[in-house]
Write a protein that holds these residues in place. Structure first.
Motif, PDB file in Angstrom:
ATOM      1  N   LEU A 127     -62.098 115.867 -65.280  1.00 20.15           N
ATOM      2  CA  LEU A 127     -62.834 116.240 -64.082  1.00 20.15           C
ATOM      3  C   LEU A 127     -62.127 117.356 -63.317  1.00 20.15           C
ATOM      4  O   LEU A 127     -62.660 117.898 -62.365  1.00 20.15           O
ATOM      5  CB  LEU A 127     -63.061 115.027 -63.170  1.00 20.15           C
ATOM      6  CG  LEU A 127     -64.171 114.103 -63.698  1.00 20.15           C
ATOM      7  CD1 LEU A 127     -63.579 112.948 -64.458  1.00 20.15           C
ATOM      8  CD2 LEU A 127     -65.023 113.616 -62.577  1.00 20.15           C
ATOM      9  N   ARG A 137     -67.927 116.619 -63.065  1.00 19.48           N
ATOM     10  CA  ARG A 137     -67.868 116.000 -61.728  1.00 19.48           C
ATOM     11  C   ARG A 137     -69.263 115.818 -61.166  1.00 19.48           C
ATOM     12  O   ARG A 137     -69.571 114.809 -60.540  1.00 19.48           O
ATOM     13  CB  ARG A 137     -67.034 116.843 -60.755  1.00 19.48           C
ATOM     14  CG  ARG A 137     -65.553 116.671 -60.879  1.00 19.48           C
ATOM     15  CD  ARG A 137     -64.799 117.275 -59.702  1.00 19.48           C
ATOM     16  NE  ARG A 137     -65.211 118.613 -59.334  1.00 19.48           N
ATOM     17  CZ  ARG A 137     -64.746 119.734 -59.879  1.00 19.48           C
ATOM     18  NH1 ARG A 137     -63.831 119.682 -60.829  1.00 19.48           N
ATOM     19  NH2 ARG A 137     -65.175 120.912 -59.467  1.00 19.48           N
ATOM     20  N   PHE A 154     -64.040 115.354 -54.367  1.00 20.55           N
ATOM     21  CA  PHE A 154     -64.438 114.289 -55.282  1.00 20.55           C
ATOM     22  C   PHE A 154     -63.438 113.132 -55.230  1.00 20.55           C
ATOM     23  O   PHE A 154     -63.826 111.969 -55.140  1.00 20.55           O
ATOM     24  CB  PHE A 154     -64.559 114.842 -56.711  1.00 20.55           C
ATOM     25  CG  PHE A 154     -65.305 113.939 -57.635  1.00 20.55           C
ATOM     26  CD1 PHE A 154     -66.691 113.931 -57.645  1.00 20.55           C
ATOM     27  CD2 PHE A 154     -64.625 113.084 -58.487  1.00 20.55           C
ATOM     28  CE1 PHE A 154     -67.392 113.077 -58.503  1.00 20.55           C
ATOM     29  CE2 PHE A 154     -65.310 112.235 -59.342  1.00 20.55           C
ATOM     30  CZ  PHE A 154     -66.697 112.233 -59.343  1.00 20.55           C
TER      31      PHE A 154
END
Length: 178
Positions: A127, A137, A154
Motif C-alpha cells: 500500500l 489503497r 490511510f
C-alpha cells in the motif's frame, strides 16, 4: 430510517442521499461552514448521533476534519472517488442510490489513541512503495469503508476508525482478487 443525522456539503448532496435512504440531513454549505452550523451538528450529535458524509475530495476532507475537531465522536461514511465522479465533477450528488447505501452501511466511529497499524503494515502489503500503491489503497479503502487517502491519511484512518488486523488483511486479499 437512519437514526443519526447525516451531514453533507450541499443541497444537491441532500437530494442524492434522500433518494437512497430515509434520513434527516444537515448541510455545511461547503467550506463556508459556520459556527451556527457547528452548533447544529453538536446538538444533533448529542441527541441522535451524526454521520459525516462529505465528498471524496480535498474540500470534503477539510470539512470532515473541521467537524471531527469541533464535534468529537462523530460517525463517518466514505464514498469511493470513482463512484462519485460524473464528467470531471466529484461529489456525493453524482453517486448512485446503491453506492450511497453501501457507503452508509459501512459507517465507522472514531476511536482515539489507537496505534494498531504502522507504516510497516502499509509497506508489507504494497500500500506504500509500489507503483500501484495508490490504486491498492483506493481499493482497500473502499472495501473497508474508510475511503481513499495518501499513505499517511490511510494509516491514520486504519487506526482512527478501529479497523482490525483481520479486516485489514481480508480487505487486502479481496482487493487483489479483483
Amino acid at each position: 430510517m437512519i437514526k443519526e443525522i447525516i451531514v453533507v456539503e450541499g443541497k444537491d448532496d441532500v437530494a442524492a442521499v434522500k433518494r437512497a435512504v430515509d434520513a434527516e440531513l444537515i448541510t455545511t454549505s461547503g467550506l463556508g461552514i459556520t459556527d451556527k452550523t457547528i452548533e447544529k451538528i453538536k446538538t444533533a450529535a448529542k441527541n441522535r448521533g451524526v454521520i459525516v458524509f462529505t465528498d471524496p475530495d480535498y474540500a470534503g476532507e477539510k470539512i470532515r476534519k473541521i467537524i471531527s475537531q469541533k464535534v468529537p465522536g462523530c460517525k463517518h461514511a466514505f464514498l469511493p472517488r470513482e463512484l462519485a465522479m460524473k464528467d470531471k465533477d466529484i461529489g456525493i450528488e453524482n453517486a448512485s442510490v446503491e453506492a450511497i447505501r453501501d457507503a452508509l452501511s459501512k459507517v465507522k466511529t472514531e476511536v482515539f489513541g489507537r496505534n494498531e497499524f504502522t507504516m510497516d503494515d502499509l509497506y508489507k502489503y504494497g500500500l506504500l512503495g509500489e507503483e500501484n500503491s495508490s490504486i491498492l489503497r483506493d481499493k482497500v479503502g473502499a472495501i473497508l469503508g474508510i475511503g481513499y487517502g495518501n499513505g499517511k491519511q490511510f494509516l491514520n484512518r486504519l487506526n482512527r476508525y478501529g479497523i482490525t488486523r483481520e479486516e485489514y488483511e481480508s480487505a487486502i486479499k479481496k482487493s487483489k482478487e479483483n
